[in-house]
Design an enzyme around this catalytic site. Structure first.
Site, PDB file in Angstrom:
ATOM      1  N   GLN A 128       0.962  -1.052  -0.044  1.00 42.70           N
ATOM      2  CA  GLN A 128      -0.103   0.061  -0.018  1.00 42.70           C
ATOM      3  C   GLN A 128       1.027   1.229  -0.079  1.00 42.70           C
ATOM      4  OE1 GLN A 128      -2.823   1.463  -0.510  1.00 42.70           O
ATOM      5  NE2 GLN A 128      -4.151   0.080  -0.520  1.00 42.70           N
ATOM      6  N   GLY A 174      -9.556   1.279   7.272  1.00 38.71           N
ATOM      7  CA  GLY A 174      -8.515   2.012   7.722  1.00 38.71           C
ATOM      8  C   GLY A 174      -8.573   3.417   6.911  1.00 38.71           C
ATOM      9  N   MET A 175      -8.682   3.662   5.819  1.00 37.84           N
ATOM     10  CA  MET A 175      -8.795   4.744   5.235  1.00 37.84           C
ATOM     11  C   MET A 175     -10.290   5.424   5.153  1.00 37.84           C
ATOM     12  SD  MET A 175      -5.626   4.868   4.334  1.00 37.84           S
ATOM     13  CE  MET A 175      -5.368   6.040   3.137  1.00 37.84           C
ATOM     14  N   GLY A 176     -11.103   4.449   4.452  1.00 39.52           N
ATOM     15  CA  GLY A 176     -12.600   5.201   4.422  1.00 39.52           C
ATOM     16  C   GLY A 176     -13.021   5.412   5.900  1.00 39.52           C
ATOM     17  N   ASN A 240     -24.011  -3.873   1.597  1.00 32.52           N
ATOM     18  CA  ASN A 240     -22.958  -3.635   0.330  1.00 32.52           C
ATOM     19  C   ASN A 240     -23.396  -2.468  -0.266  1.00 32.52           C
ATOM     20  OD1 ASN A 240     -21.921  -4.221  -2.440  1.00 32.52           O
ATOM     21  ND2 ASN A 240     -21.410  -6.142  -1.353  1.00 32.52           N
ATOM     22  N   GLN A 261     -15.284   5.015  -0.505  1.00 36.69           N
ATOM     23  CA  GLN A 261     -13.874   4.411  -0.193  1.00 36.69           C
ATOM     24  C   GLN A 261     -13.685   2.955   0.292  1.00 36.69           C
ATOM     25  OE1 GLN A 261     -11.668   7.608   2.613  1.00 36.69           O
ATOM     26  NE2 GLN A 261     -10.334   7.224   0.758  1.00 36.69           N
ATOM     27  N   TYR A 271     -12.735  -5.764  -2.289  1.00 30.38           N
ATOM     28  CA  TYR A 271     -14.037  -5.456  -2.523  1.00 30.38           C
ATOM     29  C   TYR A 271     -15.015  -6.797  -2.387  1.00 30.38           C
ATOM     30  CZ  TYR A 271     -18.039  -3.134  -4.634  1.00 30.38           C
ATOM     31  OH  TYR A 271     -19.328  -2.532  -4.822  1.00 30.38           O
ATOM     32  N   CYS A 408      -1.337  17.058  10.099  1.00 28.24           N
ATOM     33  CA  CYS A 408      -1.717  18.305   9.531  1.00 28.24           C
ATOM     34  C   CYS A 408      -1.196  18.583   8.241  1.00 28.24           C
ATOM     35  CB  CYS A 408      -1.543  19.364  10.345  1.00 28.24           C
ATOM     36  SG  CYS A 408       0.027  20.004  10.652  1.00 28.24           S
ATOM     37  N   GLY A 490      -3.296   2.683  -3.158  1.00 28.96           N
ATOM     38  CA  GLY A 490      -4.408   3.597  -3.446  1.00 28.96           C
ATOM     39  C   GLY A 490      -5.052   2.785  -4.422  1.00 28.96           C
TER      40      GLY A 490
END
EC number: 4.2.1.49
Length: 554
Positions: A128, A174-176, A240, A261, A271, A408, A490
């Site tokens: 990743q 973790g991202m979304g 879903n 995301q 997915y 930041c 990504g």
């Protein structure tokens, strides 16, 4: 930390070294922090985030990296090839202590099928972005970027706030998982669809999400109530997205903004196809990977088609950089690219000034050290209203995962000022132990990703991958503590090349020199990349910063 070979890992805390220097110690602690159960999505599998993004190739490789770091001298460099430590070479004190290459493939072979074949053979791993480069800090790591994106959306479309607006999205990994909090920090209402109820519960536990409502109609009713009252609120809905988004469209419900995301970048490992439970999906993935990918892409086609439908009915719709559009097109939906990616829509002006995700972690494990850095940032940049709001809200609302950390967005001309101030605080004892400064690979000059960060470049240079390689070389030459070059983060294998760099803030004069060079040069290359592509805003920034570009303006 434990002595077991596959059990719970936690970074050491405090001021006692387990390595021969703080640069090595910083790399060791951040590697371990990536696999802290508070931080990683599936630590027992070495998976940190992003579907299958790993910190090391295997547990054997992980412990070999740990052993190598502990024995590494201050003039040596450890080479890590896709999560496996392969050699230690004598270099010099200013060289990075670790150089990492993850998931890189020769272009003709850069596809998921080949990658997975090599992965099964034990020859590579998927890193990743911040998983394999050892600088993931939990969901906060993407939170401010998500906050900035929704703030830009609010400024462009809704008068500067999301108050009274409903944003529909999917994916709480973790991202979304940053999305619900980023939306409510911008005063909006978030409807968040997630196929794995455990992820909803985790975001509730970490206070990124306010409520879970299992009934779709009840969730919409609650969102509309919050919209009417101007109440910031985030709601997690188990389901879903390939089923829920079309269902909402069929009901005639149109949110104000729609994005996504989910782990669409990986149609096999990420997915979940419509109509399957998590357990059924896992069985199909193992029994018939080809069918799984076909069904996942067909589901993504329906998912993406619903988003286009929302757009046609007046919603603001954007891709959040997970390659849903590309996979949906492979699934048969030809109009997948009808809506833009988030970078050209909202973020590129920031990239032109070298602004991006600047993060740091307290190696002491003491939250008071982060509190001291928060105060330093507020003192350094009081004129930056959005940054001040972010720091104040983050202090109140963001729960630390693993080692205390903060992120930041700062730009060229700003990052080195923050780093040098932090170094002074370490030297003076206000901060109790060194800290590590790093960043996401999603930055202005460190990535080539035509479906995300470099989508729609003015000069057509979307796919030019020289820039992330130059970024890694420049940071290596500038004195970074560890540097990584990755492939596929990504958006998936074959679709991106990107680099990251970290520097340890140890309170020394040498540390100050490293900090000034790395944190000046790294974001400045982002300005150069965009100035070279013809963005006048970046050219003005290059002139203002005194960056020497031999062909600027020619």
């Amino acid at each position: 930390m434990t002595d077991g070979k596959t059990t719970t890992v936690r970074a050491p805390r405090g001021t006692e070294l387990s390595c021969k220097g703080w640069h090595q110690e910083g790399a060791l602690r951040m590697l371990m922090n990536n696999l802290d159960p508070e931080v990683a999505e599936r630590p027992e599998e070495l998976v940190v985030y992003g579907g299958t993004g790993k910190a090391a190739r295997s547990w054997e490789c992980f412990w070999a990296i740990v052993e190598a770091l502990r024995g590494l001298d201050g003039d040596e460099t450890l080479l890590v090839q896709s999560g496996k430590p392969v050699a230690v070479f004598r270099t010099h004190p200013w060289a990075p202590r670790v150089l990492i290459a993850n998931s890189l493939l020769v272009p003709e072979w850069a596809d998921w099928e080949t990658f997975r074949e090599l992965e099964r053979a034990g020859l590579t791993m998927f890193g990743q972005m911040t998983a394999g480069s050892w600088i993931y800090i939990g969901t906060q790591g993407i939170l401010q970027g998500t906050y900035e994106t929704f703030a830009a959306l609010a400024e462009q479309r809704f008068g500067g706030t999301l108050r009274g607006r409903v944003c529909l999205t999917a994916g709480l990994g973790g991202m979304g998982g940053a999305q619900p909090l980023a939306i409510t920090m911008n005063e909006g209402v978030a409807l968040c669809v997630e196929v794995d109820p455990r992820r909803i519960d985790r975001r509730l536990e970490h206070r990124y999400l306010d409520e879970r409502i299992d009934d779709l109609d009840a969730a919409v009713e609650r969102a509309e109530e919050a919209r009417r009252e101007g109440e910031p609120l985030s709601i997690g809905i188990p389901g879903n997205a390939a089923e829920v988004f079309p269902a909402l469209l069929e009901r005639g419900y149109v949110p104000d903004a729609v994005t996504d995301q989910t782990s669409a970048h990986d149609p096999l490992g990420g997915y979940i196809p419509a109509g399957y439970t998590l357990e059924e999906a896992a069985e199909l993935r193992e029994a018939d990977p080809g069918r799984y990918v076909r069904e996942a892409r067909a589901s993504m086609a329906r998912h993406c088609a619903a988003m286009v439908g929302f757009m046609e009915r007046g919603a603001e719709v954007f891709d959040y950089g997970n390659n849903l559009r590309g996979e949906a097109r492979l699934g048969g939906f030809e109009r997948a690219f009808s809506y833009p990616g988030f970078v050209p829509a909202y973020i590129r002006p920031l990239f032109c000034e070298g602004k991006g995700p600047f993060r740091w972690a307290a190696l002491s494990g003491d939250p008071d050290d982060i509190a001291a850095t928060d105060e330093a940032v507020l003192e350094l940049f009081p004129e930056n209203g959005r940054l001040v709001r972010w720091i104040r809200q983050a202090r109140e609302r963001v729960r630390f995962q693993g080692l205390p950390a903060r992120i930041c967005w700062l730009g060229a001309g700003e990052r080195h000022r923050a780093g040098l101030r932090f170094n002074e605080l370490v030297a003076g004892g206000t901060i109790s132990a060194p800290i590590v400064i790093g960043r996401d690979h999603l930055d202005s000059g460190s990535v080539a990703s035509p479906y995300r960060e470099t989508e729609g470049m003015r000069d057509g240079s979307d796919a030019i991958a020289d820039w992330p390689v130059l970024n890694a070389l420049l940071n290596t030459a500038s004195g970074a503590s560890w540097v990584a070059v990755h492939h596929g983060g990504g958006v998936g294998i074959g679709k991106s090349i990107h680099a990251g760099a970290q520097v340890v803030v140890d309170g020394t004069e040498e540390g100050a020199a490293r900090i000034e060079r790395v944190l000046t040069n790294d974001p400045s290359l982002g300005v150069v990349r965009h100035a070279d592509a013809g963005y006048e805003r970046a050219r003005e920034a290059a002139r203002a910063l005194g960056i020497r570009m031999p062909m600027l303006g020619r």
